[in-house]
Scaffold this motif. Structure first.
Motif, PDB file in Angstrom:
ATOM      1  N   LYS A   1       0.815  -1.223   0.000  1.00 33.27           N
ATOM      2  CA  LYS A   1       0.000   0.000   0.000  1.00 33.27           C
ATOM      3  C   LYS A   1       0.847   1.270   0.000  1.00 33.27           C
ATOM      4  N   ASN A   2       2.130   1.171   0.389  1.00 26.02           N
ATOM      5  CA  ASN A   2       2.987   2.346   0.429  1.00 26.02           C
ATOM      6  C   ASN A   2       3.658   2.644  -0.911  1.00 26.02           C
ATOM      7  N   PHE A   3       3.407   1.829  -1.922  1.00 32.51           N
ATOM      8  CA  PHE A   3       3.999   2.067  -3.235  1.00 32.51           C
ATOM      9  C   PHE A   3       3.497   3.390  -3.820  1.00 32.51           C
ATOM     10  N   SER A   4       4.378   4.072  -4.529  1.00 30.28           N
ATOM     11  CA  SER A   4       3.970   5.277  -5.251  1.00 30.28           C
ATOM     12  C   SER A   4       3.166   4.888  -6.485  1.00 30.28           C
ATOM     13  N   LEU A   5       2.620   5.888  -7.174  1.00 33.53           N
ATOM     14  CA  LEU A   5       1.813   5.638  -8.372  1.00 33.53           C
ATOM     15  C   LEU A   5       2.617   4.866  -9.424  1.00 33.53           C
ATOM     16  N   LEU A   6       3.831   5.299  -9.717  1.00 34.57           N
ATOM     17  CA  LEU A   6       4.634   4.635 -10.745  1.00 34.57           C
ATOM     18  C   LEU A   6       5.109   3.263 -10.282  1.00 34.57           C
ATOM     19  N   GLU A   7       5.450   3.142  -9.009  1.00 31.09           N
ATOM     20  CA  GLU A   7       5.832   1.836  -8.477  1.00 31.09           C
ATOM     21  C   GLU A   7       4.676   0.856  -8.614  1.00 31.09           C
ATOM     22  N   ARG A   8       3.485   1.321  -8.311  1.00 32.04           N
ATOM     23  CA  ARG A   8       2.328   0.427  -8.391  1.00 32.04           C
ATOM     24  C   ARG A   8       2.046   0.033  -9.837  1.00 32.04           C
ATOM     25  N   ARG A   9       2.224   0.936 -10.772  1.00 32.18           N
ATOM     26  CA  ARG A   9       2.045   0.570 -12.172  1.00 32.18           C
ATOM     27  C   ARG A   9       3.026  -0.532 -12.574  1.00 32.18           C
ATOM     28  N   LEU A  10       4.252  -0.398 -12.163  1.00 31.17           N
ATOM     29  CA  LEU A  10       5.257  -1.414 -12.476  1.00 31.17           C
ATOM     30  C   LEU A  10       4.909  -2.735 -11.811  1.00 31.17           C
ATOM     31  N   TYR A  11       4.455  -2.661 -10.582  1.00 30.46           N
ATOM     32  CA  TYR A  11       4.027  -3.845  -9.826  1.00 30.46           C
ATOM     33  C   TYR A  11       2.840  -4.537 -10.504  1.00 30.46           C
ATOM     34  N   ILE A  12       1.888  -3.768 -11.019  1.00 33.23           N
ATOM     35  CA  ILE A  12       0.736  -4.344 -11.720  1.00 33.23           C
ATOM     36  C   ILE A  12       1.181  -5.054 -12.993  1.00 33.23           C
ATOM     37  N   LEU A  13       2.164  -4.503 -13.674  1.00 33.18           N
ATOM     38  CA  LEU A  13       2.696  -5.163 -14.870  1.00 33.18           C
ATOM     39  C   LEU A  13       3.348  -6.494 -14.516  1.00 33.18           C
ATOM     40  N   VAL A  14       4.005  -6.547 -13.369  1.00 33.00           N
ATOM     41  CA  VAL A  14       4.575  -7.817 -12.901  1.00 33.00           C
ATOM     42  C   VAL A  14       3.464  -8.842 -12.667  1.00 33.00           C
ATOM     43  N   LEU A  15       2.364  -8.421 -12.044  1.00 31.85           N
ATOM     44  CA  LEU A  15       1.229  -9.318 -11.836  1.00 31.85           C
ATOM     45  C   LEU A  15       0.674  -9.822 -13.167  1.00 31.85           C
ATOM     46  N   ARG A  16       0.641  -8.960 -14.155  1.00 30.65           N
ATOM     47  CA  ARG A  16       0.180  -9.376 -15.479  1.00 30.65           C
ATOM     48  C   ARG A  16       1.027 -10.526 -16.014  1.00 30.65           C
ATOM     49  N   GLU A  17       2.332 -10.405 -15.878  1.00 29.84           N
ATOM     50  CA  GLU A  17       3.230 -11.418 -16.433  1.00 29.84           C
ATOM     51  C   GLU A  17       3.156 -12.744 -15.678  1.00 29.84           C
ATOM     52  N   LEU A  18       2.723 -12.690 -14.418  1.00 36.05           N
ATOM     53  CA  LEU A  18       2.683 -13.898 -13.587  1.00 36.05           C
ATOM     54  C   LEU A  18       1.326 -14.599 -13.617  1.00 36.05           C
ATOM     55  N   LYS A  19       0.390 -14.050 -14.358  1.00 35.98           N
ATOM     56  CA  LYS A  19      -0.984 -14.549 -14.323  1.00 35.98           C
ATOM     57  C   LYS A  19      -1.080 -16.049 -14.564  1.00 35.98           C
ATOM     58  N   ASN A  20      -0.362 -16.557 -15.539  1.00 35.21           N
ATOM     59  CA  ASN A  20      -0.469 -17.980 -15.885  1.00 35.21           C
ATOM     60  C   ASN A  20       0.242 -18.896 -14.897  1.00 35.21           C
ATOM     61  N   LEU A  21       1.004 -18.311 -13.975  1.00 36.76           N
ATOM     62  CA  LEU A  21       1.712 -19.113 -12.974  1.00 36.76           C
ATOM     63  C   LEU A  21       1.017 -19.105 -11.619  1.00 36.76           C
ATOM     64  N   GLN A  22       0.068 -18.208 -11.432  1.00 34.07           N
ATOM     65  CA  GLN A  22      -0.617 -18.104 -10.143  1.00 34.07           C
ATOM     66  C   GLN A  22      -1.546 -19.297  -9.923  1.00 34.07           C
ATOM     67  N   LYS A  23      -1.638 -19.720  -8.662  1.00 30.76           N
ATOM     68  CA  LYS A  23      -2.437 -20.897  -8.321  1.00 30.76           C
ATOM     69  C   LYS A  23      -3.298 -20.617  -7.092  1.00 30.76           C
ATOM     70  N   ILE A  24      -4.530 -21.142  -7.134  1.00 30.97           N
ATOM     71  CA  ILE A  24      -5.408 -21.049  -5.957  1.00 30.97           C
ATOM     72  C   ILE A  24      -5.006 -22.093  -4.918  1.00 30.97           C
ATOM     73  N   GLU A  25      -4.505 -23.243  -5.375  1.00 32.24           N
ATOM     74  CA  GLU A  25      -4.004 -24.277  -4.468  1.00 32.24           C
ATOM     75  C   GLU A  25      -2.512 -24.051  -4.254  1.00 32.24           C
ATOM     76  N   ARG A  26      -2.137 -23.730  -3.028  1.00 30.18           N
ATOM     77  CA  ARG A  26      -0.751 -23.390  -2.734  1.00 30.18           C
ATOM     78  C   ARG A  26       0.221 -24.508  -3.091  1.00 30.18           C
ATOM     79  N   GLU A  27      -0.235 -25.747  -2.945  1.00 24.93           N
ATOM     80  CA  GLU A  27       0.632 -26.890  -3.201  1.00 24.93           C
ATOM     81  C   GLU A  27       1.012 -27.011  -4.677  1.00 24.93           C
TER      82      GLU A  27
END
Length: 261
Positions: A32-58
């Motif tokens: 939550k302490n990220f600046s506007l530009l930091e958060r934009r960069l962070y959101i782009l990282v989430l975009r790239e990881l979408k296909n690797l994210q899992k609901i089951e931690r295992e």
């Protein structure tokens, strides 16, 4: 493009004009302490990881390292070298802290220990620390889903912070939060002590931008205890027809349907 430094070949996530990203709730809280530009960069990282994210931690695969490459134009309009340099320096210093699933182990680490800006190519390179990777991939604690392009279009720091919470509670159509917790989320614990000033400088401008630029229409009303304002209730209307993944419903999500702060 995301480079996966592992035994497998590099993978990329195809992008469309309606790309959805999934932000783990734990990350939503600790970034939550990220600046506007930091958060934009962070959101782009989430975009790239979408296909690797899992609901089951295992099901999460172990990665020794992840490297990301973005063009500055995805983050900022115009080519301002000083702004990009400041961004890569700032995000390299960002650390996050969290408690593991066992609630016994507290950790604090730097997210991107190595950053690089290639001025001649206009590219930003990020290397993610391996111990942070599971936090970005683990959706088992719940997550917020929202449209990438709309999130990146927001130009208000407060709108950027509030938008994922609005998206999180779109199914319950209401987000109830204590005023103290709201102040903490928007980093206004020591600012705008008068609620009228908080509303004028934080709440109303953020909602005006979210209502104008995203697929949400949001209204807010206050909860009183006597004459004191103790909470906020955001009423949420969602107009998008995009297909979205099933989300993990947390106890807090269910509690939002009750008249409890």
């Amino acid at each position: 493009m995301v480079f996966l430094i592992s035994a497998t070949t590099p993978a990329t996530v195809p992008h469309s004009s309606n790309t959805l990203v999934r932000e783990p709730l734990l990350l939503l809280e600790i970034t939550k302490n990220f600046s506007l530009l930091e958060r934009r960069l962070y959101i782009l990282v989430l975009r790239e990881l979408k296909n690797l994210q899992k609901i089951e931690r295992e099901q999460i695969q172990p990665w020794t390292e992840l490297r990301f490459q973005f063009h500055y134009s995805e983050i900022i309009n115009g080519h301002t070298n000083a702004s990009i340099k400041a961004l890569v320096d700032k995000i390299r210093m960002r650390d996050i802290s969290w408690t593991d699933h066992d609630n016994q182990t507290y950790k604090s680490v730097v997210i991107f220990p190595e950053t690089e800006y290639q001025r001649n190519k206009g590219t930003i390179m990020l290397t993610m620390y391996h111990k942070v990777i599971p936090l970005f991939l683990d959706l088992s604690r719940g997550f917020s889903t929202y449209q990438l392009e709309l999130a990146l279009a927001l130009t208000s720091d407060y709108a950027q912070v509030i938008y994922p919470y609005i998206a999180r509670f779109r199914k319950t159509k209401v987000w109830r939060i204590s005023i103290d917790e709201f102040r903490r989320i928007v980093r206004a614990e020591d600012k705008y002590k008068n609620f009228a000033h908080l509303r004028q400088n934080v709440i109303d401008p953020a909602l005006a931008q979210i209502n104008a630029m995203t697929d949400y229409k949001v209204k807010v009303k206050t909860k009183l205890q006597g004459r004191a304002i103790i909470g906020l209730e955001f009423s949420i209307s969602y107009t998008s027809t995009l297909t979205e993944p099933e989300e993990v419903v947390s106890k807090e999500d269910i509690a939002q349907q009750l008249d409890v702060i």
